[in-house]
Design a protein around this motif. Structure first.
Motif, PDB file in Angstrom:
ATOM      1  N   GLN A   2       0.855  -1.183   0.000  1.00  0.00           N
ATOM      2  CA  GLN A   2       0.000   0.000   0.000  1.00  0.00           C
ATOM      3  C   GLN A   2       0.896   1.239   0.000  1.00  0.00           C
ATOM      4  O   GLN A   2       1.685   1.433   0.917  1.00  0.00           O
ATOM      5  CB  GLN A   2      -0.907  -0.019   1.239  1.00  0.00           C
ATOM      6  CG  GLN A   2      -1.878   1.129   1.312  1.00  0.00           C
ATOM      7  CD  GLN A   2      -2.897   1.112   0.182  1.00  0.00           C
ATOM      8  OE1 GLN A   2      -3.254   0.069  -0.339  1.00  0.00           O
ATOM      9  NE2 GLN A   2      -3.346   2.278  -0.223  1.00  0.00           N
ATOM     10  N   THR A  62      -2.805   7.202  -5.805  1.00  0.00           N
ATOM     11  CA  THR A  62      -2.773   5.789  -5.441  1.00  0.00           C
ATOM     12  C   THR A  62      -2.748   4.918  -6.687  1.00  0.00           C
ATOM     13  O   THR A  62      -1.973   3.956  -6.776  1.00  0.00           O
ATOM     14  CB  THR A  62      -3.976   5.431  -4.549  1.00  0.00           C
ATOM     15  OG1 THR A  62      -3.898   6.212  -3.347  1.00  0.00           O
ATOM     16  CG2 THR A  62      -3.995   3.946  -4.195  1.00  0.00           C
ATOM     17  N   ASP A  63      -3.560   5.259  -7.670  1.00  0.00           N
ATOM     18  CA  ASP A  63      -3.602   4.504  -8.932  1.00  0.00           C
ATOM     19  C   ASP A  63      -2.245   4.541  -9.638  1.00  0.00           C
ATOM     20  O   ASP A  63      -1.760   3.525 -10.127  1.00  0.00           O
ATOM     21  CB  ASP A  63      -4.701   5.046  -9.837  1.00  0.00           C
ATOM     22  CG  ASP A  63      -4.819   4.264 -11.120  1.00  0.00           C
ATOM     23  OD1 ASP A  63      -5.045   3.040 -11.050  1.00  0.00           O
ATOM     24  OD2 ASP A  63      -4.673   4.872 -12.203  1.00  0.00           O
ATOM     25  N   GLN A  66       0.125   2.278  -7.806  1.00  0.00           N
ATOM     26  CA  GLN A  66      -0.205   0.873  -8.044  1.00  0.00           C
ATOM     27  C   GLN A  66       0.254   0.428  -9.436  1.00  0.00           C
ATOM     28  O   GLN A  66       0.709  -0.705  -9.610  1.00  0.00           O
ATOM     29  CB  GLN A  66      -1.694   0.638  -7.831  1.00  0.00           C
ATOM     30  CG  GLN A  66      -2.068   0.706  -6.368  1.00  0.00           C
ATOM     31  CD  GLN A  66      -3.563   0.675  -6.114  1.00  0.00           C
ATOM     32  OE1 GLN A  66      -4.377   0.915  -6.991  1.00  0.00           O
ATOM     33  NE2 GLN A  66      -3.928   0.378  -4.872  1.00  0.00           N
ATOM     34  N   GLN A  70       2.951  -2.574 -10.268  1.00  0.00           N
ATOM     35  CA  GLN A  70       2.683  -3.667 -11.205  1.00  0.00           C
ATOM     36  C   GLN A  70       3.812  -3.828 -12.219  1.00  0.00           C
ATOM     37  O   GLN A  70       4.069  -4.918 -12.706  1.00  0.00           O
ATOM     38  CB  GLN A  70       1.365  -3.417 -11.940  1.00  0.00           C
ATOM     39  CG  GLN A  70       0.152  -3.578 -11.058  1.00  0.00           C
ATOM     40  CD  GLN A  70      -1.137  -3.119 -11.727  1.00  0.00           C
ATOM     41  OE1 GLN A  70      -1.130  -2.641 -12.853  1.00  0.00           O
ATOM     42  NE2 GLN A  70      -2.248  -3.275 -11.026  1.00  0.00           N
TER      43      GLN A  70
END
Length: 155
Positions: A2, A62-63, A66, A70
């Motif tokens: 996170q 946040t996106d 993330q 990835q």
């Protein structure tokens, strides 16, 4: 993982943020970037105001983080962005990435910053001795973000 995301009016302490990032013994690299309010070419900047869309901004950041996680194997990510009134040489943004290896940390930090500049809902108003104006999106920022769409740029 996170990511740690903060949008705030108060300043941040670089050494504290660095210490948080190096708290993972599996990570052998920490890369940080700090953006500052810099003088304009004309030399007449007196300050700036940054605005954002609460909730939407944190979601966008946040996106972005993330997406970085990835692409690369990362241990932790911190993004802090200031809003409100800022003066010359004030800290605006902090991006920090911890990873097992330096290449992933460098690439992820650059990716996050490029996407932050083009996809996070921040608005910047520059104040000069001649008046104030809202800053438009820059083509060079769009080009920097677009390079991550190629397969060579991926982890």
């Amino acid at each position: 993982m996170q990511p740690r995301i903060q949008v705030q009016t108060t300043d941040f302490e670089l050494s504290e943020e660095y210490q948080r990032l190096r708290d993972n013994p599996a990570c052998g690299a920490v890369v940080t970037f700090t953006g500052l309010v810099r003088e304009l070419v004309q030399g007449n900047l007196t300050g700036m105001t940054l605005e954002h869309y609460p909730g939407m901004t944190e979601s966008a950041l946040t996106d972005i983080c993330q997406q970085a996680a990835q692409r690369w194997e990362l241990g932790s990510i911190t993004v802090i962005h200031r809003v409100g009134s800022l003066g010359l040489n004030d800290q605006i943004v902090f991006v920090g990435v911890a990873a097992a290896h330096r290449q992933a940390a460098f690439m992820a930090a650059e990716f996050i910053m490029d996407y932050l500049k083009t996809r996070a809902p921040f608005w910047k108003q520059e104040h000069t001795t001649a008046g104030s104006y809202w800053v438009d999106a820059k083509t060079k920022d769009q080009l920097a973000a677009a390079r991550w769409h190629t397969s060579e740029a991926e982890g």
